[in-house]
Design an enzyme around this catalytic site. Structure first.
Site, PDB file in Angstrom:
ATOM      1  N   GLU A  22       0.841  -1.220   0.000  1.00  0.00           N
ATOM      2  CA  GLU A  22       0.000   0.000   0.000  1.00  0.00           C
ATOM      3  C   GLU A  22       0.868   1.259   0.000  1.00  0.00           C
ATOM      4  O   GLU A  22       2.072   1.205   0.260  1.00  0.00           O
ATOM      5  CB  GLU A  22      -0.936  -0.001   1.211  1.00  0.00           C
ATOM      6  CG  GLU A  22      -0.199   0.008   2.545  1.00  0.00           C
ATOM      7  CD  GLU A  22      -0.980   0.689   3.656  1.00  0.00           C
ATOM      8  OE1 GLU A  22      -1.514   1.789   3.433  1.00  0.00           O
ATOM      9  OE2 GLU A  22      -1.034   0.126   4.764  1.00  0.00           O
ATOM     10  N   LYS A  84      -5.653  10.595   0.511  1.00  0.00           N
ATOM     11  CA  LYS A  84      -5.752   9.279   1.151  1.00  0.00           C
ATOM     12  C   LYS A  84      -6.970   8.596   0.527  1.00  0.00           C
ATOM     13  O   LYS A  84      -8.094   9.099   0.628  1.00  0.00           O
ATOM     14  CB  LYS A  84      -5.928   9.476   2.662  1.00  0.00           C
ATOM     15  CG  LYS A  84      -6.037   8.187   3.438  1.00  0.00           C
ATOM     16  CD  LYS A  84      -6.144   8.479   4.932  1.00  0.00           C
ATOM     17  CE  LYS A  84      -6.791   7.330   5.656  1.00  0.00           C
ATOM     18  NZ  LYS A  84      -7.096   7.650   7.054  1.00  0.00           N
ATOM     19  N   VAL A 104      -5.364   0.376   3.026  1.00  0.00           N
ATOM     20  CA  VAL A 104      -5.542  -1.077   2.970  1.00  0.00           C
ATOM     21  C   VAL A 104      -6.785  -1.393   2.131  1.00  0.00           C
ATOM     22  O   VAL A 104      -6.751  -2.246   1.234  1.00  0.00           O
ATOM     23  CB  VAL A 104      -5.669  -1.677   4.391  1.00  0.00           C
ATOM     24  CG1 VAL A 104      -6.117  -3.133   4.337  1.00  0.00           C
ATOM     25  CG2 VAL A 104      -4.332  -1.563   5.131  1.00  0.00           C
ATOM     26  N   ASP A 136     -17.018   5.786  13.909  1.00  0.00           N
ATOM     27  CA  ASP A 136     -15.809   5.719  13.080  1.00  0.00           C
ATOM     28  C   ASP A 136     -15.297   4.274  12.981  1.00  0.00           C
ATOM     29  O   ASP A 136     -14.694   3.754  13.909  1.00  0.00           O
ATOM     30  CB  ASP A 136     -14.732   6.642  13.661  1.00  0.00           C
ATOM     31  CG  ASP A 136     -13.540   6.810  12.733  1.00  0.00           C
ATOM     32  OD1 ASP A 136     -13.423   6.044  11.753  1.00  0.00           O
ATOM     33  OD2 ASP A 136     -12.717   7.708  12.992  1.00  0.00           O
ATOM     34  N   SER A 138     -13.205   1.874  10.150  1.00  0.00           N
ATOM     35  CA  SER A 138     -12.441   1.946   8.906  1.00  0.00           C
ATOM     36  C   SER A 138     -13.073   1.134   7.784  1.00  0.00           C
ATOM     37  O   SER A 138     -13.597   0.038   8.014  1.00  0.00           O
ATOM     38  CB  SER A 138     -11.025   1.435   9.149  1.00  0.00           C
ATOM     39  OG  SER A 138     -10.306   1.396   7.945  1.00  0.00           O
ATOM     40  N   ASP A 140     -11.433  -0.419   5.832  1.00  0.00           N
ATOM     41  CA  ASP A 140     -10.595  -1.622   5.695  1.00  0.00           C
ATOM     42  C   ASP A 140     -11.376  -2.878   6.086  1.00  0.00           C
ATOM     43  O   ASP A 140     -11.200  -3.936   5.489  1.00  0.00           O
ATOM     44  CB  ASP A 140      -9.355  -1.537   6.608  1.00  0.00           C
ATOM     45  CG  ASP A 140      -8.369  -0.458   6.177  1.00  0.00           C
ATOM     46  OD1 ASP A 140      -8.585   0.180   5.124  1.00  0.00           O
ATOM     47  OD2 ASP A 140      -7.381  -0.249   6.917  1.00  0.00           O
ATOM     48  N   LYS A 157      -3.065  -1.197  15.777  1.00  0.00           N
ATOM     49  CA  LYS A 157      -2.649  -0.379  16.924  1.00  0.00           C
ATOM     50  C   LYS A 157      -3.799  -0.216  17.902  1.00  0.00           C
ATOM     51  O   LYS A 157      -4.952  -0.134  17.498  1.00  0.00           O
ATOM     52  CB  LYS A 157      -2.270   1.025  16.439  1.00  0.00           C
ATOM     53  CG  LYS A 157      -1.016   1.070  15.642  1.00  0.00           C
ATOM     54  CD  LYS A 157      -0.557   2.527  15.531  1.00  0.00           C
ATOM     55  CE  LYS A 157       0.752   2.614  14.801  1.00  0.00           C
ATOM     56  NZ  LYS A 157       0.602   2.538  13.351  1.00  0.00           N
TER      57      LYS A 157
HETATM   58  N1  PSU Z   1      -2.706   1.991  10.765  1.00  0.00           N
HETATM   59  C1  PSU Z   1      -1.374   2.024  10.895  1.00  0.00           C
HETATM   60  N2  PSU Z   1      -0.611   2.552   9.911  1.00  0.00           N
HETATM   61  C2  PSU Z   1      -1.163   3.049   8.764  1.00  0.00           C
HETATM   62  C3  PSU Z   1      -2.592   2.989   8.621  1.00  0.00           C
HETATM   63  C4  PSU Z   1      -3.308   2.453   9.638  1.00  0.00           C
HETATM   64  O1  PSU Z   1      -0.875   1.574  11.907  1.00  0.00           O
HETATM   65  O2  PSU Z   1      -0.436   3.539   7.890  1.00  0.00           O
HETATM   66  C5  PSU Z   1      -3.223   3.476   7.354  1.00  0.00           C
HETATM   67  C6  PSU Z   1      -3.523   2.287   6.425  1.00  0.00           C
HETATM   68  O3  PSU Z   1      -3.370   2.704   5.085  1.00  0.00           O
HETATM   69  C7  PSU Z   1      -4.985   2.010   6.703  1.00  0.00           C
HETATM   70  C8  PSU Z   1      -5.522   3.398   6.950  1.00  0.00           C
HETATM   71  O4  PSU Z   1      -5.661   1.366   5.647  1.00  0.00           O
HETATM   72  O5  PSU Z   1      -4.481   4.075   7.649  1.00  0.00           O
HETATM   73  C9  PSU Z   1      -6.807   3.377   7.740  1.00  0.00           C
HETATM   74  O6  PSU Z   1      -7.331   4.666   7.814  1.00  0.00           O
HETATM   75  P1  PSU Z   1      -8.811   4.877   8.398  1.00  0.00           P
HETATM   76  O7  PSU Z   1      -8.711   4.533   9.848  1.00  0.00           O
HETATM   77  O8  PSU Z   1      -9.091   6.331   8.164  1.00  0.00           O
HETATM   78  O9  PSU Z   1      -9.691   3.982   7.615  1.00  0.00           O
HETATM   79 MN    MN Z   2     -12.222   6.464   9.932  1.00  0.00          MN
END
Ligand code: PSU
Ligand code: MN
Length: 305
Positions: A22, A84, A104, A136, A138, A140, A157
């Site tokens: 990614e 993003k 992701v 919220d 993701s 993903d 994390k």
């Molecule tokens: N978590 C990490 N490192 C990252 C990301 C998440 O520890 O770089 C990045 C990844 O690309 C993941 C995205 O797909 O953040 C998720 O963002 P969001 O929570 O806004 O969906």
């Molecule tokens: Mn989000």
């Protein structure tokens, strides 16, 4: 729309192992120039383990599957000024002729479209803490339920609510496999209280699971949880305190939506004086190695029939 690197194209045609990477981790997850160094190192680790790397990003409104060193440098330098991009953002970024870093979710979508079966990342996004108030979650997680890609991660994390994240994955029928672990690793640390359903200790066993699933015509992703190597694992107590501090700062600065994750990642880097960045790099390398081995093993088993 697609610009597939000739080397990746050839590997796909010859049914050889390819591993997707990614680009949000490059543009939004790490500072320059360590982000570029890390991205290039990921590619060479995948090659060392006999697979072809395909870093995926959008440049000038075209989806690049497999990138040159110069293109990776460009995305790394531009950093947070590139979009993003998750599944829902793809048409916007492409129609506008913009640059985009794929999350992701975005990478899984593109990898599946191109026939790439394995993808190495650091950590996945998930259900955020307080999601019962903010909603919220993701993209993903839903992408994992949809796209036929094996995602190798070091867990996630604890900026997230990891218990809720695992529940959501169960609801969405996403298998979570621990590689040589019984618990869901928390990215910077191997320590965790959260048990996961399956543990495998060999790459062949993971490949057998994936092949069996395909024979059953079960679609969607598979999440592999590969703990950070022992020698780089940080103490959970220290990392938890740092994350608490980062979350407080995000709240004070009213950060929300897609800004939340990059903000927290940057704060954690600052608060640990770069120690977390080094851990982050090492766990990604470890995931690249495992992803390449899984990809090679799947292809070998498929060839045998
Ligand atoms: N978590 C990490 N490192 C990252 C990301 C998440 O520890 O770089 C990045 C990844 O690309 C993941 C995205 O797909 O953040 C998720 O963002 P969001 O929570 O806004 O969906
Ligand atoms: Mn989000």
């Amino acid at each position: 729309m697609y610009h597939i690197h000739p080397e990746v194209q050839k590997a796909l045609e010859e049914q050889r192992a390819v591993v997707a990477l990614e680009s949000t981790i490059i543009a939004h997850g790490m500072p320059y120039p360590q982000n570029v160094e890390t991205a290039l190192m990921c590619e060479s680790i995948i090659r060392e383990h006999h697979a072809i790397p395909a870093t995926i990003a959008i440049l000038g409104g075209k989806i690049h599957v497999g990138m040159s060193q110069q293109e990776i440098e460009t995305i790394g330098q531009k950093g947070k000024s590139v979009y993003k991009t998750s599944r829902r953002d793809l048409p916007f970024v492409l129609a506008g002729g913009h640059d985009g870093a794929l999350t992701v979710a975005g990478t899984m979508f593109v990898a599946a479209e191109c026939g790439i079966k394995v993808f190495a990342t650091g950590g996945i996004g998930g259900v955020h803490r307080q999601a019962e108030h903010t909603f919220d979650i993701s993209q993903d997680l839903d992408e994992l339920s949809r796209s036929d890609v094996v995602v190798v991660s070091a867990g996630a994390k604890s900026i997230l609510d990891l218990a809720k994240t695992l529940e959501y994955l169960e609801t969405k029928s996403v298998p979570v496999i621990g590689y040589q672990t019984d618990v869901f690793p928390e990215f910077f640390t191997r320590e965790s209280a959260l048990r996961i359903p399956y543990r495998y200790d060999s790459v062949q066993a993971i490949a057998d699971f994936i092949l069996k699933r395909a024979q059953l015509h079960i679609h969607g992703g598979v999440l592999i949880a590969n703990p950070i190597p022992e020698s780089y694992s940080l103490a959970k107590s220290i990392i938890d305190a740092t994350i608490t501090e980062a979350l407080l700062q995000a709240e004070a600065e009213h950060i929300h939506g897609k800004e939340v994750t990059p903000f927290l990642l940057q704060k954690i880097n600052e608060l640990t004086d770069g120690k977390s960045l080094e851990a982050n790099r090492q766990l990604v390398y470890n995931n690249c190695e495992l992803a390449a081995k899984i990809a090679v093993c799947i292809h070998r088993s498929e060839a045998k029939g």
